[in-house]
Design an enzyme around this catalytic site. Sequence first.
Site, mmCIF file in Angstrom:
data_model
loop_
_atom_site.group_PDB
_atom_site.id
_atom_site.type_symbol
_atom_site.label_atom_id
_atom_site.label_comp_id
_atom_site.label_asym_id
_atom_site.label_seq_id
_atom_site.Cartn_x
_atom_site.Cartn_y
_atom_site.Cartn_z
ATOM 1 N N ASP A 1 -50.930 100.050 -19.187
ATOM 2 C CA ASP A 1 -52.316 99.782 -19.586
ATOM 3 C C ASP A 1 -52.517 99.126 -20.958
ATOM 4 O O ASP A 1 -51.934 99.579 -21.942
ATOM 5 C CB ASP A 1 -53.110 101.095 -19.675
ATOM 6 N N GLU B 1 -59.278 106.465 -13.423
ATOM 7 C CA GLU B 1 -58.612 106.318 -14.716
ATOM 8 C C GLU B 1 -59.281 105.206 -15.528
ATOM 9 O O GLU B 1 -59.993 104.358 -14.982
ATOM 10 C CB GLU B 1 -57.125 105.972 -14.513
HETATM 11 C C1 FRU Z 1 -53.197 104.418 -15.921
HETATM 12 C C2 FRU Z 1 -52.580 105.643 -16.558
HETATM 13 C C3 FRU Z 1 -53.567 106.339 -17.459
HETATM 14 C C4 FRU Z 1 -52.687 107.052 -18.427
HETATM 15 C C5 FRU Z 1 -51.541 106.086 -18.593
HETATM 16 C C6 FRU Z 1 -50.204 106.716 -18.801
HETATM 17 O O1 FRU Z 1 -52.275 103.455 -15.528
HETATM 18 O O2 FRU Z 1 -52.093 106.510 -15.547
HETATM 19 O O3 FRU Z 1 -54.466 107.192 -16.779
HETATM 20 O O4 FRU Z 1 -53.355 107.305 -19.641
HETATM 21 O O5 FRU Z 1 -51.496 105.307 -17.418
HETATM 22 O O6 FRU Z 1 -49.235 105.754 -19.062
#
Ligand code: FRU
Length: 505
Positions: free
Chosen positions: A31, A213
């Site tokens: 992300d 998310e």
């Molecule tokens: C989304 C996610 C988020 C989390 C991060 C962990 O891709 O699962 O929810 O904060 O990646 O790497």
Amino acid sequence: MDTLTPTHTAATAGSYRPALHYTAQDTWLNDPNGLIFHEGVYHLYYQNNPLGNVWGNMSWGHATSTDLLTWTEHPVAIACDENEDIFSGSIVYDRHNTSGFGTGSVAPLVAIYTSAFKPGSAHEGTQAQSLAYSLDGGYTWTKHKGNPVLNRGSAEFRDPKVFRYDGDAGSYWVMVAVEATDFQVVLYKSEDLKDWELLSTFGPANATGGVWECPDLFPLPVDGDPENLMWVLTVNINPGGPNNGSAGQYFIGHFDGTSFTSASTVTEGTQDPDRLAEYLWLDWGRDYYAAVSFSDAPDNRRLMIGWMNNWEYANHIPTTPWRSPMSLAREISLQTRNGKLCLVQQPAGDWAAVAGQEPFSLSGATIHEGVQVLAGAAGTVQRIDVSFTPGSAEEFGLVLRGDGAHGTRVGIRPDEGTLLTDRRESGRTDFHASFASIDTAPVPAKQGTYDLTIFVDRCSAEVFAQGGQVTMTELIFPAGSSTDLAVYAVGGTATLSSIQVTQLA
Ligand code: FRU
């Protein structure tokens, strides 16, 4: 972290490294985090494994750009430690030093991130929100001693996006985060970024085929009218996207400083799998996830970047030593199209500055049944602007990064009103069973024609259809020698009204 063993998985060497998309030099990323424009610089932080090219040791990597097209990598900004992984979050410029982290004349940048607490730590089993601050414009960061600042005792509470609300209800910080497995966005307010008070919750609504998310919430003028603002709530979901796996949905509505009210909800509660196409999607492709917008972008522009990968196969894509690119930065606006409000997206950046000379162009040509290579249009990093008019063919379009008949098809089925990407013969697909897909999106004709702008890079194609009303982002792994661009038609003919191909470097 020096007790951890680097985990670089093998993959075929290849020239998949993109020219115009950010990748970490030799590590994993997911992300985008903490996107902010500050003192003339775009900062892109991101979920990073500083020790390997698969997910793990989550920390915030860091890159900067002044043009959104070329990026410089910096040392890890916020590192995991024995107590916590540093999950996704955002950054605000605390210009009035409400947090008290500033000193003298220096106002802080404050990162609000999710502490994913590790076994054996004091908050084991929970995800909670924490702060770090920077007094040097975002290059070095100090974790706040009072972390975490917001703990609900939940194992699935993450991805805080914070912005300054200034409106009828007052002036304060607002956080949107998720209770991921409840399909819920939770909204909080704060005066100082440290004490948080619950405002409201939103959801479940529309797509709930996977955890919620990385939310975002921001106002946009409707059809460019600054007197008519509406709010957009974006929510990434995994899995459950319209073409499987990770994707982003959005809602359009109102935010009164306390609650978000959606005007675009189709189904409340659990999703209706037959109505996925009626929900609003940020992108219909397989590889645009965890998209969030920049804080403080110049001229009130709303710029977003997504992670160009999909959790279905993310750890297996055949690149080395790096793994996963970011998407191009996109400027988004809210427009009425076919009588309905929707987000319209355009790639941001000064494309003229990276355009090669003498674009290839052609107009008014008949596309016959089969595949016809466009002599003189070959390349690996290109912008393609093309306009088609349907004829008797049931399907027509382009074959990208091809060699003879093989390549990635980007096509239109006019009778169905469908845009499609077919990557079954796009190059390497053997690394995961679900990669070789045909992905589709509904796309309305515009005065009878279909206009596509496609950005091709060494391992991706981002399609902006009908002026950015529908987008489709896909990874592809063609051989370096597959450089042909062709047109094709199935079951009849179509007209290539115009095409311009610009090489980019
Ligand atoms: C989304 C996610 C988020 C989390 C991060 C962990 O891709 O699962 O929810 O904060 O990646 O790497």
